[in-house]
Enzyme design. Structure first.
Site, PDB file in Angstrom:
ATOM      1  N   GLY A  37       0.831  -1.257   0.083  1.00 24.52           N
ATOM      2  CA  GLY A  37      -0.057   0.079  -0.053  1.00 24.52           C
ATOM      3  C   GLY A  37       0.993   1.478  -0.113  1.00 24.52           C
ATOM      4  O   GLY A  37       1.945   1.168   0.446  1.00 24.52           O
ATOM      5  N   CYS A  38       0.233   2.332  -0.585  1.00 23.35           N
ATOM      6  CA  CYS A  38       0.879   3.535  -0.353  1.00 23.35           C
ATOM      7  C   CYS A  38       1.468   3.867   0.854  1.00 23.35           C
ATOM      8  O   CYS A  38       2.700   4.513   0.976  1.00 23.35           O
ATOM      9  CB  CYS A  38       0.210   4.775  -1.496  1.00 23.35           C
ATOM     10  SG  CYS A  38      -1.271   4.842  -0.563  1.00 23.35           S
ATOM     11  N   TYR A  39       0.728   4.164   1.755  1.00 16.87           N
ATOM     12  CA  TYR A  39       0.930   4.409   3.133  1.00 16.87           C
ATOM     13  C   TYR A  39       2.173   3.508   3.734  1.00 16.87           C
ATOM     14  O   TYR A  39       3.194   4.118   4.281  1.00 16.87           O
ATOM     15  CB  TYR A  39      -0.332   4.766   3.887  1.00 16.87           C
ATOM     16  CG  TYR A  39      -0.997   6.035   4.010  1.00 16.87           C
ATOM     17  CD1 TYR A  39      -0.624   7.267   4.089  1.00 16.87           C
ATOM     18  CD2 TYR A  39      -2.570   5.976   3.604  1.00 16.87           C
ATOM     19  CE1 TYR A  39      -1.537   8.346   3.928  1.00 16.87           C
ATOM     20  CE2 TYR A  39      -3.315   6.903   3.380  1.00 16.87           C
ATOM     21  CZ  TYR A  39      -2.903   8.179   3.478  1.00 16.87           C
ATOM     22  OH  TYR A  39      -3.778   9.235   3.238  1.00 16.87           O
TER      23      TYR A  39
END
Lengths: 342, 342, 342, 342
Positions: C145-147
């Site tokens: 995921g990006c986070y």
């Protein structure tokens, strides 16, 4: 006892701005709020910035829910105000922020809107010559479109003084709130931030005949308007850049005199000192139009620029200003001329 | 006869916001405006949005130019208010928007500011327990810093009710106007648009001891604050996200009760309904703080968020709110709770 | 003859970014593009910036349309990749940009996603210890995921070197493209411009267990993460601010050593020189993470910050980087480390 | 062995963009970097996004430091390139991104720039009729201004086909990077975010005679240009909206044919499908101009719009494109047509 005001379309951006202004207006008392698909919701879930009104529940938009008020503000999609207004009493001041009653020419209406023409109401741009008088005591007001407000204020002094040819080119930038709150892909933040784009190019934007109507009336002859709107990466504001060929013999002094005369004494239009140019940020939340003009001698053109907040002077503020006049209140009541800046 | 108010530092962002608010305040009459390097200029060239004051000429900032007013608002770089305030009469209400008189601990002052400590004045955050009373009748007010305003409002109810451990982590985003109007490369539009960046990381930001002071006072024990400010691509607004470990036995109901009790009856702090979170846009130009809180049971932490307009509730609005109290006026006079949105 | 690559979900933001990168990649040849409700449309109407691919028609997303490629990139809503991947051959490299195969703990999956757990694939974050090796030759990749990409890169060196307590607080700001292209009111440009707001507060964001998983693996003990995401007024970028209490005896030198060792030799993670802090604008369109760290001695905390482009290193660039490794290509092929700035 | 390239003015925005492109160019090897007041600094402190070049130290901008390269790119304030270029060898390819060698008419130069005219070099807009040929083998290139690039590409096909009267109105919006990196109050983020404003109104912007020169050459008669630039709240991008009266008998088909013919086969100018309009975001970091055109029959005007990235196709990308031609390399080498979007 205040003047009671209902707002139809309270969940949209224009409706929200009407409520922001009405909540600070010393004479209005906010009555029924209505909505379309949002009827039944509490206002606080949709317009959280309107904290003092958060618990208000939105009614459906019907003649019945809107009845019993001194003033009804309509902030509805075009085509809805006509039938609704017929069912509101003649003694009620109805202020339509939509397009239904702006155009005088039924042919223009048909061509640009495609539905039956509802009629024509007094036009809520008090700074236009003769218009303030036309608004006194009226019980029906057609609030101008946001682009026509900016363009008309930028250019009518030039036509009033006979300075320019009747062929105007307008390129205007608008913040995204001008497109309303509907869910369209090109209005997503990811799309608009960092981007400028045109739309409605080629003379097809619905505000075009309204500009033509206003400027032609002042010019006393048909004025052609080439209008290109663009979407700018900001929430609010319109910057309208307008140009027309100057007539022979028109000089700098004549230009300044024309604009100075037009706006001398006007509270809500500010002709800036020479050399200072408007920025939309100056107008945020204020009912102010800033105007400036220059003469391009090489190109033989007058260039006039107006900046407004599309939701304030361009919609809700203009609506309240005209309503004040209609009701015999001081024109500037409840309206500020100072923007939130920076 | 209004209360006369002078504003020192009228060419900056805080000074401009003070003038925006004072111009709409029914009891204040705007007197002398002063500036540093901009002395001699007309206000309209620097703050074009303040149209009604455009022709005012900025005086130099001296005790003499500021003399003869009932209230003097100071919006100056830190270190300048101390010497100036000494030369203003004891009967004049002096409201300092700078840092000079905020800290009680001279050691903190020396460590974070490096100059001699000017003293401590009544702290202009009326929502803090006991603080409203301390402001009544005072003739000296230290306006809180913008970040400490947001962080204190987000977290003091938790400390007041003994819900959390005295170890707080704060990450806050601020609009660029918080950095003032000085010309620094990292504040150029080209640099900030489309970008988030931290600064003053590692506990070195000057607002840190002020947060510690406020929260420790409410907690009744020393509170540690880890504070990381970030610069956000917007002109105004602070969003402060604050978290601390909850003490054993603290449940959801206790949290809501603590925050409900703290803000019940407060005009300028709005605890949102459960599940609705603050956005800085709700506060634009309004003297409102929006607060929300949640319990993260997995992480064992309370998370509280506050949103304010850094120039309004975070500076100039807070200043006027406290001045109203000091002068015996209604606390909310001249201040709106409704932001300009969208 | 290039390596053929299909992209499922080509009309979304992640799909578009995959295509932008693949179009410039010297070894990939872009094959079938698929979409959900946009199947049948020409790509140019949806992703006008991908000019060379404008005439491509989007197929439906099915195992059949995706068959016959060497690599299939999936950029789909969670829950869709699992069933689809089962029907793609074991010899095809399947790179899932969605969440389906990221979590090892089925309980975490059930709690945060609520659907049956599809399984666990090699995790595409090559900078994590041991992970580059795990990706060589694999035919299944779960893109982080990006986070979690930003947070893991900011914090794992601290856990790897045993510098901090297993209790991390993360506040991260994301551009709006992280929320995808779906039409939601809070993602309208009018709402996000000029505004910061939190969402998924209180430990409920789906990326939380992924962060916990990554950091716990490095720490060798369970790590708690308090995660608060915020929406920032920009299209792209994540700025993750992370903090944890330092263990006794940890000093400045130990911190710099740990981070220096972790990123020495890494192409796509840049530990900035001391005192220089990341800004998301540095990373625009680049597969770069910028990391910086400081020790706050007063608060007894390490503060680490990472900036990435959420669509590049945070999604599509990371996907291509891991695919390069899986296919035995140079890891950096087709990826730039230089952002588009300002 | 690559072609060695020096960049003068490496600390500015144009210089940074040149380096971003050159770093990804397969034939160029980056040599000396120079700066003015930033000489002596490491590039990483000024252009942190150019990570691979971070340790490069900036030399002073002198003929000596720039000597010994195959190509010298100049990204300097106007007036500096002339004297410098004289001292660089005739066999060195000198590519001037400044204005010094753009204008053919010394009178125009004197009127708009006020300094002695340095001369005229081959003009780096290969898409102009005959211009690609003029660039082959040259050792001196004058890179067009950013606005003239957009305006010329939008309008020259109309003049080439004799469709319009020689009187053009242009209103263009530019991102702030077009104003460079100098510290000016109106370029602060706080001022530009949320605001549109015009500048250089009335025919005084220095890019005006360059537009006139380009369009007049194609038209074969003097063309008048009324040009109003505006500053938009974004870092990059130019959107130029151009209009002129159509000549009698010109119809829709003729317009599309003229534009289709002009751009058929061009890699870096994309005439969009009818009805689809350019947005600057499509061009971010790409060497692409998007063009669209419409006929407004009511107003009797052709409206043409071009969008470019002012730093890429508008400056550094255009410079590299022309340098490729001059050096006999493939024109598109090292340049992408795909923007970073959203």
């Amino acid at each position: 006892m205040g003047i009671t005001a209902a707002v139809a379309g309270a969940s949209g951006y224009a409706g929200g701005e009407l409520l922001r202004i009405l909540a600070g207006h010393p004479e209005f008392e906010i009555g029924t709020l209505t909505a379309g698909s949002n009827a039944g919701a509490e206002l606080g879930t949709l317009q959280p910035h309107l904290r003092p009104l958060a618990a208000r529940v939105l009614a459906e938009t019907t003649p019945e829910t809107l009845a019993g008020h001194d003033v009804v503000f309509l902030a509805l999609p075009h085509g809805q105000s006509g039938p609704l207004a017929e069912r509101l009493g003649d003694d009620v001041l109805v202020v339509d922020c939509g397009a239904d009653f702006r155009l005088r020419d039924a042919g223009d209406w048909a061509e640009f809107y495609g539905t039956p023409h509802a009629g024509t109401w007094p036009y809520g741009l008090p700074e236009l010559p003769g218009q303030r008088e036309a608004l006194r005591g009226t019980r029906r007001i057609a609030v101008p479109g946001c682009y026509p407000t900016a363009v008309t204020l930028a250019m009518f002094p030039a036509f009033g003084a006979g300075l320019v040819e009747p062929d105007v080119v307008v390129v205007a930038a608008s913040g995204t709130s001008g497109a309303g709150r509907s869910l369209k892909p090109h209005l997503l933040g990811s799309e608009v931030m960092g981007s400028m784009s045109p739309y409605g190019v080629g003379g097809v934007h619905r505000h075009t005949p309204e500009m033509t109507q206003n400027l032609s009336a002042v010019a006393g002859e048909p004025v052609t308007v080439s209008f290109t709107p663009t979407l700018a990466p900001m929430s609010r504001g319109i910057l309208a850049t307008c140009t027309a060929k100057v007539r022979p013999g028109v000089d700098h002094a004549a230009v300044r005199r024309a604009y100075g005369d037009a706006y001398d004494g006007e509270t809500f239009v500010s002709l800036l000192p020479e050399g200072q140019w408007p920025a939309t940020a100056m107008t945020l939340g204020a009912n102010t139009a800033f105007v400036q003009v220059a003469l391009d001698e090489r190109a033989g053109r007058l260039v006039a620029v107006a900046a407004i907040d599309n939701l304030t002077k361009g919609t809700a503020g203009g609506a309240v200003q005209s309503a004040n006049i209609a009701l015999g209140l001081p024109e500037e009541l409840g309206l500020t001329t100072i923007g939130v800046s920076p």
